[in-house]
Design an enzyme around this catalytic site. Sequence first.
Site, PDB file in Angstrom:
ATOM      1  N   ASP A 171       0.833  -1.198   0.000  1.00 49.17           N
ATOM      2  CA  ASP A 171       0.000   0.000   0.000  1.00 49.17           C
ATOM      3  C   ASP A 171       0.873   1.254   0.000  1.00 49.17           C
ATOM      4  OD1 ASP A 171       0.427   0.977   2.736  1.00 49.17           O
ATOM      5  OD2 ASP A 171      -0.745  -0.746   3.391  1.00 49.17           O
ATOM      6  N   GLU A 172       0.235   2.380  -0.214  1.00 49.92           N
ATOM      7  CA  GLU A 172       0.947   3.647  -0.410  1.00 49.92           C
ATOM      8  C   GLU A 172       1.898   3.967   0.738  1.00 49.92           C
ATOM      9  OE1 GLU A 172      -0.197   8.310  -1.436  1.00 49.92           O
ATOM     10  OE2 GLU A 172      -1.781   6.851  -1.023  1.00 49.92           O
TER      11      GLU A 172
END
Length: 197
Positions: free
Chosen positions: A55-56
């Site tokens: 994820d980011e």
Amino acid sequence: MENCTDKQHHKHFAIYKPYGYLSQFINNGQKQNSKKLLGELYDFPEGTMAIGRLDEKSEGLLLLTTDGKMSNHICSSGNVEKEYYAQVNGDISMDAIELLKKGVEIGFEGKKYTTTPCKASKLNAIPKFPERSKKIRDDRHGPTSWVSITLKEGKFRQVRKMTSAVGFPTLRLVRIRVGGTYLDEMKAGEVRELHTL
């Protein structure tokens, strides 16, 4: 895993995905127009895809390939270990480590899900990673500790949900290994071409 003809055509890469990047090459919606994408880090061949995702806010080892069969095998076989180092809020207890090993209940797609047993241990030393672009709070705000978690599954934000479930939310998450491929001493944003996966 590959036959001779595949070796001549397919390319494989290891990348240290930095904090703040999406594990994709194109934006899928208006909200993501300002997001940083993997293609900004390297001129990948056409057809390159990420094997799984980070994820980011997560960092570390991300494998990429032009071989869809290889990507599917690693993502769906359930036999490939993925090891993460998580910096957690607080001095994680041995009881919490044991709970992580046995499996904990997390939310997944609106339902309750119990994670499969995994490997987990507290790290005795702080691992050396590149400084993150967004600072993590320092120990003046209370202690932090590092834990190693090795999974063969990969639900959305699973490690973060697991450490929160045992009372030690993740502050920083770095994937250091996928199968037999290690992050080693790569720099954030660095890309290496691999001969095999």
